[in-house]
Scaffold this active site. Structure first.
Site, mmCIF file in Angstrom:
data_model
loop_
_atom_site.group_PDB
_atom_site.id
_atom_site.type_symbol
_atom_site.label_atom_id
_atom_site.label_comp_id
_atom_site.label_asym_id
_atom_site.label_seq_id
_atom_site.Cartn_x
_atom_site.Cartn_y
_atom_site.Cartn_z
ATOM 1 N N ASN A 55 -5.516 -7.052 0.440
ATOM 2 C CA ASN A 55 -5.043 -7.937 1.504
ATOM 3 C C ASN A 55 -3.526 -8.074 1.375
ATOM 4 O O ASN A 55 -3.030 -8.800 0.505
ATOM 5 C CB ASN A 55 -5.724 -9.313 1.365
ATOM 6 C CG ASN A 55 -5.333 -10.269 2.472
ATOM 7 O OD1 ASN A 55 -4.266 -10.144 3.067
ATOM 8 N ND2 ASN A 55 -6.209 -11.215 2.752
ATOM 9 N N PRO A 56 -2.779 -7.377 2.218
ATOM 10 C CA PRO A 56 -1.315 -7.393 2.075
ATOM 11 C C PRO A 56 -0.719 -8.794 2.227
ATOM 12 O O PRO A 56 0.354 -9.049 1.695
ATOM 13 C CB PRO A 56 -0.837 -6.487 3.220
ATOM 14 C CG PRO A 56 -2.012 -5.708 3.650
ATOM 15 C CD PRO A 56 -3.240 -6.506 3.311
ATOM 16 N N THR A 99 -2.158 -11.914 1.261
ATOM 17 C CA THR A 99 -2.289 -12.692 0.024
ATOM 18 C C THR A 99 -1.566 -11.989 -1.124
ATOM 19 O O THR A 99 -1.014 -12.645 -2.011
ATOM 20 C CB THR A 99 -3.768 -12.928 -0.337
ATOM 21 O OG1 THR A 99 -4.452 -11.678 -0.352
ATOM 22 C CG2 THR A 99 -4.434 -13.856 0.655
ATOM 23 N N GLN A 148 1.374 -13.512 -3.545
ATOM 24 C CA GLN A 148 1.391 -13.469 -5.005
ATOM 25 C C GLN A 148 2.734 -12.973 -5.526
ATOM 26 O O GLN A 148 3.282 -13.517 -6.478
ATOM 27 C CB GLN A 148 0.279 -12.545 -5.520
ATOM 28 C CG GLN A 148 -1.107 -13.155 -5.425
ATOM 29 C CD GLN A 148 -1.226 -14.367 -6.303
ATOM 30 O OE1 GLN A 148 -1.111 -14.277 -7.510
ATOM 31 N NE2 GLN A 148 -1.414 -15.516 -5.702
ATOM 32 N N GLU A 202 0.258 -11.151 -11.841
ATOM 33 C CA GLU A 202 1.363 -11.263 -12.808
ATOM 34 C C GLU A 202 2.548 -10.369 -12.466
ATOM 35 O O GLU A 202 3.697 -10.759 -12.686
ATOM 36 C CB GLU A 202 0.917 -10.893 -14.239
ATOM 37 C CG GLU A 202 -0.559 -10.959 -14.533
ATOM 38 C CD GLU A 202 -1.069 -12.325 -14.947
ATOM 39 O OE1 GLU A 202 -0.324 -13.071 -15.578
ATOM 40 O OE2 GLU A 202 -2.233 -12.633 -14.620
ATOM 41 N N ALA A 249 -9.426 -9.740 -8.884
ATOM 42 C CA ALA A 249 -9.673 -8.927 -7.684
ATOM 43 C C ALA A 249 -10.499 -7.705 -8.061
ATOM 44 O O ALA A 249 -11.478 -7.360 -7.388
ATOM 45 C CB ALA A 249 -8.355 -8.522 -7.043
ATOM 46 N N GLY A 262 -5.956 -20.183 -6.369
ATOM 47 C CA GLY A 262 -4.937 -20.179 -5.324
ATOM 48 C C GLY A 262 -4.491 -18.783 -4.972
ATOM 49 O O GLY A 262 -3.649 -18.565 -4.107
ATOM 50 N N PHE A 321 -1.884 -21.044 -13.526
ATOM 51 C CA PHE A 321 -0.917 -20.105 -14.111
ATOM 52 C C PHE A 321 -1.179 -19.829 -15.588
ATOM 53 O O PHE A 321 -0.265 -19.529 -16.342
ATOM 54 C CB PHE A 321 0.516 -20.616 -13.921
ATOM 55 C CG PHE A 321 0.777 -21.148 -12.536
ATOM 56 C CD1 PHE A 321 0.741 -20.292 -11.451
ATOM 57 C CD2 PHE A 321 1.013 -22.489 -12.314
ATOM 58 C CE1 PHE A 321 0.943 -20.768 -10.165
ATOM 59 C CE2 PHE A 321 1.216 -22.973 -11.032
ATOM 60 C CZ PHE A 321 1.189 -22.111 -9.952
ATOM 61 N N GLY A 365 -4.758 -5.452 -9.420
ATOM 62 C CA GLY A 365 -4.451 -6.880 -9.592
ATOM 63 C C GLY A 365 -2.966 -7.114 -9.453
ATOM 64 O O GLY A 365 -2.153 -6.290 -9.853
#
Lengths: 341, 758
Positions: free
Chosen positions: B651-652, B654, B658, B725, B529, B486, B260, B722
């Site tokens: 990738n919906p 992952t 997030q 965040e 990404a 992760g 993080f 991305g």
């Protein structure tokens, strides 16, 4: 962590003898608190008398109608024991409000009584703490004291007792059975834990080498009118900022008998017999509850970050008494969330 | 007579995987324990170092008596400033890729103590338990300097603030003022002037920082298993300080148990483990304790002053955002805090500032959505306050002041579907059922509140390299020195490679976290990404060109004379776009070529022209329901809808994870997180998982994630913004705004704990 020797005792008297034979000994129950403190060098026993093999894990009925909790019964087994659930739901609920399932599976009932404070300073060797190191001072007094006590504090120590279970045991007027070098004796629960005074290193009134063998519950379990209200910073695995355990005997709307205790506010589970008396023989009403709450906190003293506990404690008493008299859901403010919306 | 014509089934090829919710390729390894973290490499003959931390906040070490400790059998060495060998001299050798301006902290450099829990010694022993014991009996004496201050409020009152200097990569100074904010504020009918604060927060990843340094016995060659967000960053830091070549400082970081932002900069355990390994010519592991995790960087305690004004219709007339944040005595950690207010809203009169003050704590660090989590909390609460004053629905207020251009840079956004986030989020949440008056919604004895907020984050990209390697057996390996903290980097690398070369994912392996691989920056800033994904795509395309050439060399090749642009890779085949019967199996190409493997290396980097032309940002809209027990001050977040527009979603599954994680953290920031600082001792006191609160399962209820996809050709070859965040942004403000709607009580100081709501 220091080196230590370990004996596995098979019986209580053997444990007591083993303890007496080793300077710097400590009794080891579930270890959920002691081992942590050893890793932090807060506790530095040179010998452990392990109690794991003692036959003290049973929960059994007493002839006078009470229930005996063996000191080595785990918190989990106690909370889910059919007799406890049926006759002492307050105790069951209170245990389940504490710690986590993993901890409750390991922690023993005797050990629950003996856990040390979670005042931040107690477990941090870099700071002064009279409870850990008598005479070093109390950093919490003018430090981060949000979790500290507001009742019965002293200039030496403002720590609280962290247990949930003990709050119920105080309200239930349990009796602690102990065995020591001088034999067996019983201690009324209200006399078991103590206030810090000038000797905050002592959490309770056990004499050197005494071992808790059982906790006796009186016949009255207040199974019809009870509540445990725990207020904390998250819904699980957090110590109480303020908690209230209430057991009432009701006749219609009239309170025949009232027992309640508070957690998170003092060096011991806090009972106020005079405040309990105010309730007895009276019809339940919000005004009465507020009067009782005011009485409990009349002598309270807040510190920089924990003064809120006085107002919160009063409101918690009022809410808990209301819940117990009405036996209305939710039993605590989090309960409604346990059903998935 | 009628004839029924069956619709042909839609065929999805195994290789058509970008945009599909495929499960993590490393999921099984993680849940089965096969995934190894830095402290889990049990290399032979391993010694253990235990870190001794300073009990004081400021002063000097006057004496270290190591003799008794060294006499304990099994103790190998005690390292301190007294016996550390001569290392690199200049500050620049200690600067990592993410270092801010100032002088980086040098572990065991001299007798000075600069912050509480600073590492002051390392005890190395044959077992961890022995090292820990020995560390506990090491006697260190200090001359305490009582003249310290850890209290930001006190530093501010004493006028210690200064304009945040440049120096940190990626830091944007506050935007220049526009119009006349003072005058416009005074003239406007509706005004908000308020201060918003949050206190210190620590990252608290599950995995504690650790380095296992394997002494390879070949000169000074080390294999460093490090917990980090950037193997390359650790490598350059370690090699500069200890004078090692890149071959000698080989860094491996295959899995990271959460970071993080805490792992962007090399932490002191890496330094200490390498120091011990080099000095003792032996393999050494150093792990931090959970308590020591509170000695590292943290989200800076920040005070923000907002002045906003609107006209009767709800149009913003003036916007001022001033931030005042802590930094250490030795570095100027800077975040982009106030700029987001300027990017989000159209306003003719604006003024911004960002000041720092030095206090005696360790340097703060980037922590998920650094700066933006801070700034968005303040601006989004202030906007909510102003909407009430102007009598405009908070969502409508944001639509009124919507901007299609980035006002701070006067550029169009490369894409911005925030209006769709508002629309879809509001519909899913049922925002139109909201009654505007505070305290107007109830359920049983609970007050119910609905609040919303907006977030914004950079769509960044960094120069990254990758390699693709295809074996004759048809297995493709793609690799880059990037990290997977992760977030799912392994998985999207696999997806991008499979799609680009038309292979099933099962035939593709992604490799990362190793400095012998093509270089990549730290994983952070939500840029991985876009960066690693694009680099993998480029490497696979290069590999594809080689395959085409080989295919064209085959006898009677059906692809003779065709250009690379005119072929496609589908289902293990190379074929012509215009005539799919002109097709060759990739396996046949390799078999015929006689090559054991075909390899290609390439990379990707930001397009400077597009960066000049466009402002590139992700956005979100967050809708929150809270239930408040007013008598007892308890708040529960019972429902969240988080609608996110972050470009193309690779990738919906992952991506959703997030956003879920970000949302949980936003709730945590709103309700729980604070590291309590004892200003008398200059020390963080709730330094463990029991007392530093983050939510448990019972605190988290329904979270609905909406991914609003954006087509955006300006960003990068994959069209990715991305998503690491953005999911966190707006959440804390939406919770605070919902609490206001429920109770009529405006709390501007996070976290919103019981005591503040009584």
């Amino acid at each position: 962590m220091n080196s230590f020797t370990l004996t596995q005792a098979a019986a209580a008297d053997e444990a007591v003898r083993d303890f007496a034979g080793h300077a710097g000994a400590a009794y080891l129950g579930g270890g959920t608190n002691l081992i942590d403190l050893m890793k932090e060098n807060v506790a530095r026993p040179t010998h452990l008398t392990s109690l794991g093999h003692l036959p003290l894990g049973d929960i059994s009925s007493l002839p006078e109608g009470g229930l005996r909790l063996g000191a080595l019964a785990t918190n989990a087994d106690t909370a889910w024991h059919p007799e406890v659930e049926k006759r002492y739901p307050l105790l069951s609920q209170t245990i389940l409000a504490g710690a986590t399932p993993q901890l409750r599976n390991m922690a023993t009932d005797g050990g629950n009584l003996l856990q040390r404070t979670r005042c931040y300073y107690f477990s941090d060797l870099a700071t002064p703490c009279n409870k850990r190191e008598p005479g070093s001072g109390c950093a919490a007094l003018h430090g981060q004291n949000r979790v500290c006590g507001v009742l019965g504090t002293s200039e030496s120590c403002i720590a609280t007792h962290p247990s949930d279970m003990c709050v119920a045991l105080a309200a239930l007027e349990a009796v602690v059975r102990v065995q020591g070098p001088d034999g067996e004796r019983s201690i009324k629960f209200e006399d078991f834990h103590r206030l810090p005074g000038n000797t905050p290193q002592f959490d309770n009134t056990l004499k050197a080498g005494e071992l808790v063998t059982a906790i006796d519950l009186p016949a009255q379990g207040y199974a019809s009118n009870f509540t445990y209200l725990k207020l904390r910073d998250r819904s699980s695995y957090a110590f109480a900022l303020v908690s209230v355990a209430v057991g009432l005997e009701m006749e219609g709307n009239t309170i025949k008998k009232a027992r309640f205790a508070l957690g998170g506010v003092a060096h011991k589970p806090w009972r106020d017999p005079a405040a309990e008396q105010l309730l007895e023989g009276q019809p339940a009403s919000p005004d009465l509850f507020r009067q009782v709450a005011a009485k409990v906190f009349a002598s309270a003293k807040g510190y920089e970050f924990n003064s809120f506990k006085i107002e919160l404690g009063k409101r918690a008493i009022v809410r808990a008494l209301k819940q117990a008299t009405e036996m209305s859901q939710p039993l605590d403010s989090n309960a409604f969330l346990n059903s998935n919306p | 007579m009628s004839q029924t014509i069956a619709t042909p089934p839609t065929i999805r090829l195994d290789s058509d995987v970008i945009g599909r919710p495929v499960s993590r390729t490393d999921g099984a390894a993680k849940v089965s324990g096969a995934a190894k973290y830095a402290a889990e490499y049990n290399v032979p003959n391993l010694w253990h170092g235990y870190i001794v931390s300073s009990p004081i906040a400021k002063g000097k070490i006057t004496k270290i008596d190591a003799a008794a400790v060294l006499a304990i059998p099994g103790v190998q060495q005690v390292f301190s400033h007294e016996n550390v060998p001569s290392l690199a001299w200049f500050d620049r050798s200690y600067k990592d890729d993410i270092a801010p301006g100032g002088s980086p902290f040098r572990p065991l450099h001299n007798a000075d103590v600069l912050f509480s829990m600073q590492p002051v010694a390392l005890v190395v022993a044959e077992t961890f338990e022995l090292a820990r014991y020995a560390a506990s009996v090491l006697r260190i004496e200090y001359a305490v300097d009582e003249d310290f201050n850890t209290d930001l409020e006190k530093a501010r009152a004493a006028g210690k603030g200064f304009d945040a200097p440049k120096g940190k990569p990626g830091f944007l100074p506050p935007p220049k003022p526009k119009g006349d904010a003072d005058k416009a504020f005074k003239a406007a009918p509706h005004q908000v002037e308020a201060a918003y604060t949050h206190h210190t927060q620590h990252h608290n990843p599950m995995e504690m920082f650790a380095s296992t340094v394997e002494w390879l016995g070949d000169g000074k060659k080390l294999k460093i298993y490090d917990k980090t967000q950037g193997a390359g960053n650790t490598q350059q830091y370690i090699s500069k300080i200890f004078g090692l070549s890149k071959e000698e400082a080989w860094v491996i970081s295959k899995y990271t148990g959460g970071a993080f932002g805490s792992g962007l900069r090399p932490q002191y355990q890496s330094f200490l483990a390498v120091l011990a390994a080099l000095e003792l010519a032996h393999s050494v592991r150093v792990s931090m304790t959970r308590q020591q995790m509170f000695s590292m960087g943290h989200r800076a305690h920040t005070i923000q002053d907002l002045k906003l004004a609107a006209d009767d219709q709800g149009y913003l007339q003036a916007l001022e955002h001033h931030a005042f944040a802590e930094t250490s005595q030795f570095e100027n950690e800077t975040e982009t805090v106030v700029n987001w207010s300027g990017i989000l809203y159209k306003c003719a009169n604006t003024k911004f500032s960002y000041e720092l003050a030095k206090v005696d704590v360790n340097t703060p660090a980037d922590m998920r959505a650094p700066g933006a989590a801070t700034g968005s909390f303040a601006i989004e609460c202030a906007i909510d306050e102003l909407a009430y004053k102007a009598g405009v629905d908070p969502l409508e207020f944001r639509r009124l002041n919507y901007t299609y251009r980035d006002p701070t840079e006067d550029k169009p956004f490369s894409s911005k579907r925030l209006l769709d986030c508002y629309q879809e989020g509001a519909t899913r949440f049922g925002w139109d059922q909201r009654t505007p008056e505070p305290r107007s919604m109830r359920e049983g004895n609970m007050l119910v509140g609905w609040g919303m907020a907006t977030g914004c984050w950079d769509a960044a990209m960094q120069k990254t390299a990758a390699k693709a390697s295809l074996t004759a057996a048809g297995h493709l390996t793609v690799s880059s020195a990037t990290n997977d903290i992760g977030t799912g980097t392994y998985t999207i690398m696999t997806q991008v490679a499979a799609q680009t070369l038309g292979l099933p994912m099962a035939d593709v392996t992604a490799v990362l976290g190793d400095t012998t691989l093509p270089p990549a920056p730290v994983q952070g800033g939500s840029w991985t990404a876009a960066s690693t994904g694009s680099a993998v795509q480029a490497a696979c395309q290069e590999l594809g060109k080689k395959l085409l050439k080989l295919a064209q060399k085959m006898a009677d090749s059906p692809l003779k004379g065709i250009a690379f642009e005119d072929v496609q890779f589908v289902d293990g085949h190379l074929r012509a776009n215009e005539d799919i019967d002109r097709s060759v199996a990739i396996a046949d190409v390799l078999a015929t070529s006689g090559e054991a493997t075909v390899e290609a290396e390439s990379g990707a980097e930001p397009n400077p022209v597009n960066m000049l032309k466009y402002s590139m940002h992700s956005h979100n809209a967050v809708f929150v329901e809270v239930k408040v027990d007013e008598d007892l001050g308890t708040v529960h977040v019972t429902r969240v809808v988080n609608a996110v527009a972050a470009g193309r979603v690779l990738n919906p599954k992952t991506a959703r994870s997030q956003v879920l994680g970000g949302t949980v953290w936003g709730i945590s920031m709103a309700l729980m997180e604070e590291t309590f600082l004892d200003n008398n001792l200059g020390r963080y006191m709730n330094h463990n998982y029991a007392e530093y609160h983050v939510p448990v399962n019972a605190d988290i209820h329904k979270i609905d994630v909406i991914l609003v996809e954006e087509e955006d050709d300006h960003l990068n070859p994959l069209g990715v913004k991305g998503i690491g965040e953005i999911g966190m942004l707006g959440v804390a403000a939406a919770v605070a705004n919902a609490v206001y709607h429920a109770t009529g009580k405006r709390v501007r100081d996070l976290p919103l704990t019981i005591d503040k709501l009584l």
